[in-house]
Structures are given as C-alpha cells and as structure tokens.
Scaffold this active site. Structure first.
Site, PDB file in Angstrom:
ATOM      1  CG  HIS A  25      -1.814   1.163   1.309  1.00 21.34           C
ATOM      2  ND1 HIS A  25      -2.750   1.441   0.335  1.00 21.34           N
ATOM      3  CD2 HIS A  25      -1.944   2.158   2.238  1.00 21.34           C
ATOM      4  CE1 HIS A  25      -3.415   2.529   0.658  1.00 21.34           C
ATOM      5  NE2 HIS A  25      -2.949   2.988   1.805  1.00 21.34           N
ATOM      6  CB  CYS A 115      -2.797   3.329  -3.028  1.00 19.83           C
ATOM      7  SG  CYS A 115      -1.958   1.730  -3.019  1.00 19.83           S
TER       8      CYS A 115
END
Length: 164
Positions: A25, A115
């Site tokens: 992430h 992301c």
C-alpha cells in the site's frame, strides 16, 4: 530513536511504502506524523485496505491519517524510487496538491488508478505504478503461455489423427 535509517523518519512529500500481507500500500507523508492515502469508500480505516474488497472497489476516499494508525502491525519505509526517473515537484506544491484531495471521492482501479498511481501523481505530476505494471505483465505472460499451450495441444492432437 536515531534518525539515521529508521523507517519512521520520513520528510514531507516522501512516498511511504507499506508492506501488507499480499501487496504494498502506498501513502504520501505530509508531516507531523500524518500521511495522505486512498481507502475504499465503504471501509473506514486504511489498515483494513488489505481486504479483498479493496481489489474490487471502484471508488476510494482520500484520507489524511496518522502513519502509525495506517501501518498498524505492518512494516513500512520511505521509498522515493522514481526520483531517478521523474523530478519531484517542490515540497510546498506536493503538500498543496495533497491537501486539495483530502476527504474527496476518487475513482479507483487496482491496475490503472491505484494508491501508488495516486501518490506518484502528487509527488511527480505523473501516475506511475510498478506494482500494476508487474501484475499486467504477469497476466499478459500467463495469457500468452496458455494460448501457446492450447495451440500446441491442438496441433499435436491433429497430427495424431488418422488420415484415411
């Protein structure tokens, strides 16, 4: 703690790579312990971004959160890996762009608008994601390999047919 190579000493504008069990992430460090990142619309915490739901989500919300809350029990480090390819924007511009998106809903696509794409757009003005490129490459390779094996199987079975 010493500020030498500790992953907890990012500077404003740095890209933060968070290692989740199945993927990485990405977030952008704003300063004072806060980051900006995208989270699925129907989930409240970025720490839950590891769920399968995030892969299928088409919408995300941009959130400003404490880095320690987003990381949870996972590992992270500063990773400005594209600095050799793209010139980072001035830090004040990066932060201004990031703050504009806080609490906004954005489109999300794990391969085309994820992301990593979001934070690289803020830092460099370019959407970049090696993670998505690797997935697309692996899927492409698997598709070509499956097609090749199917064709070879078809040719092999036809060559074994009896001709009258």
């Amino acid at each position: 703690m010493a500020a030498t190579s500790h992953p907890g000493d990012p500077q404003p504008g740095d890209l933060i790579e968070i290692f989740r069990p199945a993927y990485q992430h990405w977030a952008l460090y704003l300063g004072d312990g806060y980051i900006i990142n995208v989270t699925p619309i129907d989930e409240g915490s970025a720490a839950k971004f590891a769920s399968a739901k995030s892969v299928f989500s088409r919408k995300a919300r941009v959130k400003m959160q404490l880095l320690k809350d987003v990381v949870g029990n996972d590992y992270y480090h500063v990773n400005n890996k594209y600095d050799g390819t793209y010139t980072p924007l001035p830090v004040k511009e990066i932060i201004r762009r990031a703050e504009y998106f806080i609490d906004q809903e954005v489109s999300y696509d794990v391969l085309g608008n994820n992301c990593e794409h979001f934070v690289t757009l803020l830092r460099y003005g370019e959407r970049v994601s090696d993670q998505a490129t690797r997935v697309v490459g692996a899927v492409g390779f698997a598709t070509v390999a499956a097609g090749t094996f199917s064709l070879l199987g078809l040719l092999w079975s036809r060559s074994r047919e009896k001709h009258y």
